[in-house]
Design a protein around this motif. Structure first.
Motif, short mmCIF file in Angstrom:
data_model
loop_
_atom_site.label_atom_id
_atom_site.label_comp_id
_atom_site.label_asym_id
_atom_site.label_seq_id
_atom_site.Cartn_x
_atom_site.Cartn_y
_atom_site.Cartn_z
N ILE A 72 0.84 -1.20 0.00
CA ILE A 72 0.00 0.00 0.00
C ILE A 72 0.88 1.25 0.00
CG2 ILE A 72 -1.59 1.36 1.43
CD1 ILE A 72 -2.94 -1.29 2.21
N GLU A 76 1.05 4.19 -3.00
CA GLU A 76 0.85 5.61 -2.68
C GLU A 76 2.07 6.45 -3.06
OE1 GLU A 76 -2.23 5.08 1.11
OE2 GLU A 76 -0.06 5.28 1.46
N THR A 94 -6.82 -6.85 -0.42
CA THR A 94 -7.11 -5.59 0.26
C THR A 94 -6.34 -4.40 -0.31
OG1 THR A 94 -5.48 -6.12 1.97
CG2 THR A 94 -7.76 -6.69 2.42
N ALA A 96 -6.65 -3.46 -3.20
CA ALA A 96 -7.52 -2.93 -4.25
C ALA A 96 -8.02 -1.53 -3.93
CB ALA A 96 -8.70 -3.87 -4.49
N THR A 97 -8.30 -1.27 -2.66
CA THR A 97 -8.80 0.05 -2.28
C THR A 97 -7.79 1.14 -2.62
OG1 THR A 97 -10.11 -0.90 -0.47
CG2 THR A 97 -9.64 1.45 -0.36
N THR A 98 -6.52 0.86 -2.37
CA THR A 98 -5.47 1.83 -2.69
C THR A 98 -5.29 1.95 -4.20
OG1 THR A 98 -4.38 1.20 -0.63
CG2 THR A 98 -3.09 2.51 -2.17
N ASP A 100 -7.68 1.59 -6.34
CA ASP A 100 -8.82 2.40 -6.78
C ASP A 100 -8.51 3.89 -6.67
OD1 ASP A 100 -10.58 0.38 -7.53
OD2 ASP A 100 -11.35 0.13 -5.50
N LYS A 101 -7.83 4.27 -5.60
CA LYS A 101 -7.46 5.68 -5.41
C LYS A 101 -6.47 6.12 -6.50
CE LYS A 101 -8.13 5.55 -0.39
NZ LYS A 101 -7.46 5.60 0.94
N TRP A 119 -12.50 -7.74 -8.60
CA TRP A 119 -12.06 -6.34 -8.74
C TRP A 119 -12.01 -6.01 -10.22
CZ3 TRP A 119 -7.15 -3.86 -10.13
CH2 TRP A 119 -7.14 -2.48 -9.83
N GLY A 121 -11.02 -3.04 -11.60
CA GLY A 121 -10.20 -1.88 -11.92
C GLY A 121 -9.02 -2.13 -12.82
#
Length: 303
Positions: A72, A76, A94, A96-98, A100-101, A119, A121
């Motif tokens: 993660i 970022e 997990t 995937a959320t990052t 997505d950002k 997912w 994306g």
């Protein structure tokens, strides 16, 4: 894993005869943890960059097969550095959320090695067809096992589809032979846990016929456990990845077979798809990088 020069040349040529020029494109390339398999993937990415002309790659790697926070942080950081795309071997769904950002900031994402279930994306997935590769392992086991034999299974990281599929494919191909599964356990694809789980299986079932490992480090661990056990019969050992000590175990006659992937190609396919998507060109959603059965007879072709 380094292939022989001739085989490597053929595989490289198969990726792209003329890579799309990639001047002024900057991407991130993230792998899971420090083992030869992922080092070879980095080599593949670097080879594509050299051929494509001007591609800037920022490399990153997690500390272990379960280093979610590390991946993660890398995602970022790369977005902050202004990458236009990220090619990643996701360590866990997990992340995937990052991702997505990152996509929300117009960053393309190509997955390599394994998918993220449900997912949507991703731009593409470059990977081994792990279910079919698992069937390759099961096909080998089917030739050496018979009704009444016993089998122990060393699993990878729970919930990672690529690793689960290696077991599911093996069992599907082995169906028809009445083999009893006498033990199975999670290894997180580490040699240490491979030793521990294999020791548990061997202690509880000293007459076990065979052990199958869903990843290379754990297979090397199983080989060590078999050696330490000093049993009066040969335990058939089949691994996956052909890395991280498997060659030595095969040379010593402890490991019988493994399923090799082509991480060099996996990375080149993935980076090529990422560059094309950044340039607005169409790419295939699923890209198979291939696999092969390795035994002592042909192992030198994969070293």
């Amino acid at each position: 894993m380094k292939l022989k020069a001739a085989l490597a040349g053929a595989l490289i040529a198969a990726v792209s005869a003329a890579p799309a020029l990639a001047e002024n494109i900057k991407i991130g390339f993230i792998t899971k943890f420090p083992v030869p398999f992922f080092a070879t993937m980095e080599d593949g990415a670097k080879a594509y960059a050299a051929e494509s002309g001007g591609l800037d790659i920022v490399f990153g790697q997690g500390a272990s097969a379960t280093d979610i926070e590390g991946q993660i942080a890398l995602i970022e950081s790369m977005v902050t550095q202004g990458v236009q795309g990220i090619a990643i071997t996701p360590v866990d769904p997990t992340v995937a959320t990052t991702l997505d950002k990152a996509i929300a900031q117009v960053v393309k994402v190509v997955l390599m090695d394994n998918s993220i279930p449900d997912w949507e994306g991703r731009t593409a997935l470059a990977t081994t067809n792990n279910y079919e590769a698992g069937r390759t392992a099961g096909g080998y086991l089917k030739t050496v096992l018979k009704d009444g034999d016993t089998l122990g299974i060393l699993e990878g990281v729970p919930g990672v589809p690529a690793l689960d599929e290696r077991v599911d494919g093996m069992l599907a191909e082995l169906s028809g032979v009445k083999v009893e599964i006498v033990g199975r356990g999670t290894t997180n694809c580490t040699e240490e846990l491979g030793i521990n789980v294999a020791e548990d299986i061997l202690t509880a079932n000293p007459g076990v016929t065979a052990i199958y490992s869903a990843c290379g480090p754990a297979a090397a661990g199983a080989a060590q456990a078999i050696k330490n056990a000093k049993l009066d019969h040969h335990v058939i050992l089949v691994g996956f990845d052909f890395c991280c000590g498997e060659a030595e175990a095969m040379e010593a006659g402890i490991e019988d077979a493994s399923v090799a992937q082509f991480p060099f190609n996996m990375a080149k396919y993935g980076v090529e798809a990422l560059v094309k998507s950044i340039k607005g060109e169409p790419v295939e959603n699923l890209i198979d990088s291939g696999s092969a059965l390795v035994t002592k007879d042909n192992m030198k072709d994969f070293m």
